[in-house]
Design an enzyme around this catalytic site. Structure first.
Site, PDB file in Angstrom:
ATOM      1  N   ASP A  19      -9.493  -2.188  -7.220  1.00 40.13           N
ATOM      2  CA  ASP A  19      -9.091  -1.587  -5.951  1.00 40.13           C
ATOM      3  C   ASP A  19      -9.354  -0.082  -5.992  1.00 40.13           C
ATOM      4  O   ASP A  19      -8.768   0.634  -6.785  1.00 40.13           O
ATOM      5  CB  ASP A  19      -7.597  -1.868  -5.716  1.00 40.13           C
ATOM      6  CG  ASP A  19      -7.108  -1.412  -4.355  1.00 40.13           C
ATOM      7  OD1 ASP A  19      -7.829  -0.631  -3.691  1.00 40.13           O
ATOM      8  OD2 ASP A  19      -6.016  -1.830  -3.953  1.00 40.13           O
ATOM      9  N   SER A  46       0.814  -1.216   0.000  1.00 38.32           N
ATOM     10  CA  SER A  46       0.000   0.000   0.000  1.00 38.32           C
ATOM     11  C   SER A  46       0.853   1.274   0.000  1.00 38.32           C
ATOM     12  O   SER A  46       1.732   1.433  -0.838  1.00 38.32           O
ATOM     13  CB  SER A  46      -0.950  -0.048   1.200  1.00 38.32           C
ATOM     14  OG  SER A  46      -1.950   0.927   1.094  1.00 38.32           O
ATOM     15  N   HIS A  57      -8.193  -4.627  -1.248  1.00 41.22           N
ATOM     16  CA  HIS A  57      -6.943  -3.863  -1.253  1.00 41.22           C
ATOM     17  C   HIS A  57      -5.793  -4.770  -0.816  1.00 41.22           C
ATOM     18  O   HIS A  57      -5.040  -5.270  -1.645  1.00 41.22           O
ATOM     19  CB  HIS A  57      -7.088  -2.652  -0.340  1.00 41.22           C
ATOM     20  CG  HIS A  57      -5.879  -1.775  -0.301  1.00 41.22           C
ATOM     21  ND1 HIS A  57      -5.271  -1.297  -1.440  1.00 41.22           N
ATOM     22  CD2 HIS A  57      -5.152  -1.289   0.731  1.00 41.22           C
ATOM     23  CE1 HIS A  57      -4.229  -0.555  -1.111  1.00 41.22           C
ATOM     24  NE2 HIS A  57      -4.133  -0.538   0.204  1.00 41.22           N
TER      25      HIS A  57
END
Length: 719
Positions: free
Chosen positions: A641, A555, A690
């Site tokens: 996402d 991320s 995610h």
């Protein structure tokens, strides 16, 4: 939990260790239980097939955006299918080993048991069970809800809430491939019956036996709070947040006296109180939002206990104020977290408050007595790197339970007696690790002389560390600690001779609030320089070498990893990124994306500030790609996402390939012996998750990532 309402702590951390359900019961027993609820299963399906009830996916890429990227996506998918073949055999072997490791430690990873009054509730194999306290092991367990019949693919149970008289249960059910969930309300009669299904719900709490408050989520944002009255069969809007930077969630105080409506940005908070005795009365404001002041509220004996960043020194303080005059001017400080200390969590009991803290890499407890206004300090075992508190501890409990763990240590359960001031380890089975793995804590000096902590793990009695492969982990954003939870794959890596290094760089939260601020907005370069200093120190001290070093992140950690990949490619041999944030500038210049406005407090606002725009451009991984000798990189992502738009990743991969080709086309490159084209791979999976896919997806992903690293570092020949 006080800190449960802090928005940035809800970001997914991507640990595969919490994705698998390990059952204490036989599958046949569960199926027998499920067969008793066929009528209810049909009721679920009937409701969820209704287009007006089924939560529609906000994760789908808009058609214009999808079409603009369609050719690139198809090209990358075709490229991955062709390239993945050479990793298949290694992936299969690693997957088999990982499954064996998870099976071995399954009892340490079982689902938690949640107590509400005289009942305990737990989830196994996609079903929610209830048992009377003390009878859970006798097999007298009542099944309340099964997800098998739900038309969600790989559905997960996220949370449950029980109404005060135990006659109703609300449960959040979501697909593993979406971030949004539906709230299923079940009447707990002799045969549990579905009362209603509320789509697109993020948080919910019971105010009374028949009144449920809930927030709705759309495009990753929560701005509305509703009240649902099951007696009168109607719902009404209670609160609306108009500032896009804020995220709204709900919390019920431990004494069940108030619901709190918490509206949080990354730099400010505003809390409204709902009186559970009079839930239809308008919410009461605690303190108007003030820039730089974050606060969260508990209640005890007609006083509010306020955990806040207000005042000096920088960090969290516990304050109190009367309910009837709870404005900022009446806040009285009663406890302050030591500077450079991370407050991990804070739990309130009837006569005590327990702070879980991290200082200089070590965990400890501060036990604050409301009666004597005194603090007891309790050191926790030195091997522990993270903790998990048992969910929903009883407000009146004299003993609370929690788990300690580390990246290489499965969870170990502990109990602490508030009355006896004693810490007791509850180990059900012998777990290895501390004897077979050596832990080292280091500090690297960054460019500005700041000392940056590093936690290192390697096999005990290892020799020639310089010849061992090194896997470096980094995150450094949102004030979130680098994930130090247990992962079974880490034990496999240690056994295979890997060194694991966790770099606690600025931008994360390991050293408290200031540590985060010193690595955000116009100080993002600090975290990048911290990471560089950490890897250089590891190599200088003889922990591996660049040719055997890999970098891994998820991320927002992709910003620091991607920046190092551009600035110091010679320090690593390969990089693995999961759902990485790599195109910071273009993302923050697009206010139509779900999180752009909300994220401005972390990255800055380049839409109105040219200096900010230039600063982001100076470190943004996408903006700084240039022709040079890059290491190999493997990126995994989800097609839909919402947090990390696929378009940005496709642009990044395309630009990186062009830069690599341009560099290797130069005449001088052909003369350099052993210089090879790096592998630049992107694996795009379907779905909209995610960093927390289903157990099977997570296992496959981890196996493929490790196979890539073994190949790139030449370790596949050793296996």
């Amino acid at each position: 939990m006080f800190l449960g309402s802090i928005y940035f702590l809800r970001l997914l951390k991507g640990s595969t260790s919490h994705c698998k359900n390990h059952s204490k019961y036989s599958v046949s027993a569960v199926l027998r239980s499920c067969s008793q609820t066929k009528l209810q299963a049909f009721f679920f399906a009937k409701y969820l097939r209704n287009p007006s009830v089924v939560p529609h996916s906000h994760g789908a890429i808009r058609s214009w955006r999808f079409l603009s990227c369609k050719d690139l996506l198809e090209s990358e998918q075709e490229n991955w299918r062709a390239c993945s073949a050479k990793y298949m055999a290694m992936t299969k072997r690693i997957k088999q080993r990982l499954e064996a490791h998870y099976d071995k430690y399954s009892s340490s990873l079982s689902s938690p048991v949640i107590r509400f009054g005289e009942y305990v509730y737990f989830e196994e194999n996609g079903c929610i069970f209830r048992s009377k306290l003390g009878e859970i092991d006798e097999g007298n367990n009542e099944i309340l809800l099964g997800t098998e019949a739900l038309p969600f693919h790989n559905s997960l149970i996220q949370r449950i809430r029980i109404c005060p008289d135990h006659r109703c249960m609300a449960a959040a059910i979501k697909s593993a491939h979406s971030e949004e969930s539906a709230c299923i309300v079940v009447k707990l009669n002799t045969l549990p019956k579905v009362e209603c299904i509320i789509p697109n719900v993020f948080s919910f709490e019971w105010a009374t036996h028949e009144i449920l408050f809930y927030t709705t989520q759309k495009n990753l944002q929560c701005h509305h709070v509703y009240l649902c009255d099951f007696n009168k069969k109607h719902s009404e809007l209670v609160y609306t947040e108009h500032d896009a930077r804020y995220f709204v969630d709900l919390y019920r105080t431990k004494d069940k006296r108030f619901l709190t409506i918490n509206s949080n940005s990354k730099n400010a908070s505003e809390v409204w109180l709902v009186d559970c005795h009079q839930p239809f009365k308008s919410p009461v404001l605690v303190q108007q939002r003030t820039e730089g002041v974050i606060y969260h509220v508990e209640h005890r004996n007609n006083e509010l206990y306020i955990l806040t960043t207000y005042g000096d020194p920088v960090g969290y303080k516990l304050m109190k104020a009367p309910v009837d005059s709870c404005g900022l001017e009446n806040w009285l400080s009663i406890y302050t977290v030591k500077e450079n200390t991370k407050l991990i969590d804070l739990e309130v009991f009837k006569d005590y408050c327990v702070a879980f803290l991290k200082f200089c890499g070590h965990l400890y407890l501060d036990i604050f007595s409301f009666v004597s206004n005194s603090v007891r300090n309790v050191k926790l075992p030195a091997w522990a790197c993270s903790f998990e508190l048992d969910p929903h501890p009883e407000y009146t409990a004299s003993t609370f339970y929690f788990w300690l763990l580390s990246p290489v240590q499965p969870p170990v359960r502990f109990a602490y007696s508030l009355m006896k001031n004693s810490l007791i380890e509850h180990t059900e089975q012998e777990v290895p690790v501390t004897m077979n793995c050596h832990t080292v804590r280091l500090e690297a000096k960054s460019k500005d002389e700041t000392c940056v902590p590093i936690t290192v793990f390697h096999k005990a009695n290892s020799k020639e560390l310089r010849r061992m492969p090194l896997l470096v982990h980094v995150y450094g954003a949102y004030g979130i600690d680098l994930n130090m939870s247990f992962k079974a794959e880490n034990l496999m890596l240690i056994k295979d001779g890997w060194i694991l290094a966790y770099c606690h760089v600025r931008g994360g939260g390991e050293l408290g609030l200031r540590w985060h601020k010193d690595g955000s907005t116009t100080k993002k370069h600090n975290g990048i320089q911290d990471l560089q200093a950490c890897i250089k120190l590891l190599h200088e001290l003889g922990y591996s070498q660049p040719a055997l070093t890999a970098l891994m992140s998820v991320s927002a950690g992709g910003v620091l990893a991607g920046a190092l990949y551009n600035n110091d490619p010679h320090l690593i041999r390969a990089m693995v990124l999961q759902a990485p944030f790599l195109d910071v500038l273009n993302t923050m210049l697009d206010p139509h994306l779900p999180l752009t406005v909300e994220e401005q407090e972390e990255w800055g606002n380049p839409l109105v500030d040219e200096t900010c725009r230039e600063y982001i451009q100076s470190y943004c991984p996408y903006q700084n790609i240039r022709p040079q000798n890059y290491p190999s990189v493997f990126i995994t992502a989800s097609e839909n996402d919402q947090r990390i738009p696929l378009a940005g990743l496709l642009r990044y991969i395309c630009k990186l390939r062009k830069a690599v080709q341009a560099f290797h086309a130069q005449d001088n490159c052909t003369k350099v012996k052993g210089l090879q084209m790096p592998n630049i791979l992107l694996d795009v999976q379907p779905g909209g998750s995610h960093c927390a896919p289903s157990w099977d997806d997570s296992l496959n992903q981890a196996s493929t990532q490790l196979a890539f690293l073994y190949k790139e570092l030449g370790l596949d020949k050793r296996q």
